[in-house]
Design a protein around this motif. Structure first.
Motif, PDB file in Angstrom:
ATOM      1  N   UNK A  91       0.969  -0.961  -0.245  1.00 45.71           N
ATOM      2  CA  UNK A  91       0.066   0.057  -0.073  1.00 45.71           C
ATOM      3  C   UNK A  91       0.902   1.225  -0.069  1.00 45.71           C
ATOM      4  N   UNK A  92       0.222   2.235  -0.572  1.00 44.28           N
ATOM      5  CA  UNK A  92       1.291   3.521  -0.820  1.00 44.28           C
ATOM      6  C   UNK A  92       0.448   4.603  -0.106  1.00 44.28           C
ATOM      7  N   UNK A  93       0.947   5.451   0.430  1.00 45.71           N
ATOM      8  CA  UNK A  93       0.064   6.310   0.984  1.00 45.71           C
ATOM      9  C   UNK A  93       0.845   7.644   0.542  1.00 45.71           C
TER      10      UNK A  93
END
Length: 127
Positions: A91-93
């Motif tokens: 996941x990339x924030x």
């Protein structure tokens, strides 16, 4: 004594030994012309050599039943295979940072009343 007669053999055989001379001769083996009717010679019973027939082969058969067990084993192995699936997530924030600087600029020359501070520098503010 037996009635001795000329049987056609040599004369030296006639006499006491004449009966033993014809021990193996049966009355029906004499020539018919030499036999006189009404005259019967009774000779002692003679034992002839045994007549041996070929041996007969008799087979007696005995049957015996034998049981031989034949064992054919089978083994079944059940394999339960568990597969672990490692799932990787990345996941990339993202974030945004707003910065604000403030500058203080003095556009006038300092006056004598307030001499300039040589260490004084304009400063900014960060929020």
């Amino acid at each position: 004594m037996y009635n001795q007669r000329n049987c056609g053999c040599h004369q030296q055989h006639h006499g006491a030994s004449h009966t033993s001379h014809h021990a193996n001769v049966f009355p029906n083996q004499m020539m018919p012309a030499q036999m006189k009717p009404g005259n019967v010679n009774v000779c002692p019973t003679q034992v002839m050599p045994a007549q041996v027939s070929p041996t007969q082969n008799v087979v007696n058969k005995n049957i015996y039943k034998h049981i031989v067990p034949h064992v054919h084993p089978t083994h079944t192995t059940t394999v339960n295979e568990h597969i672990i699936q490692n799932q990787h997530f990345f996941p990339h924030s993202q974030s945004v940072v707003n910065t604000c600087k403030s500058e203080n600029v003095f556009c006038q020359q300092p006056t004598m009343m307030c001499p300039p501070n040589p260490c004084h520098k304009p400063h900014g503010h960060y929020w």
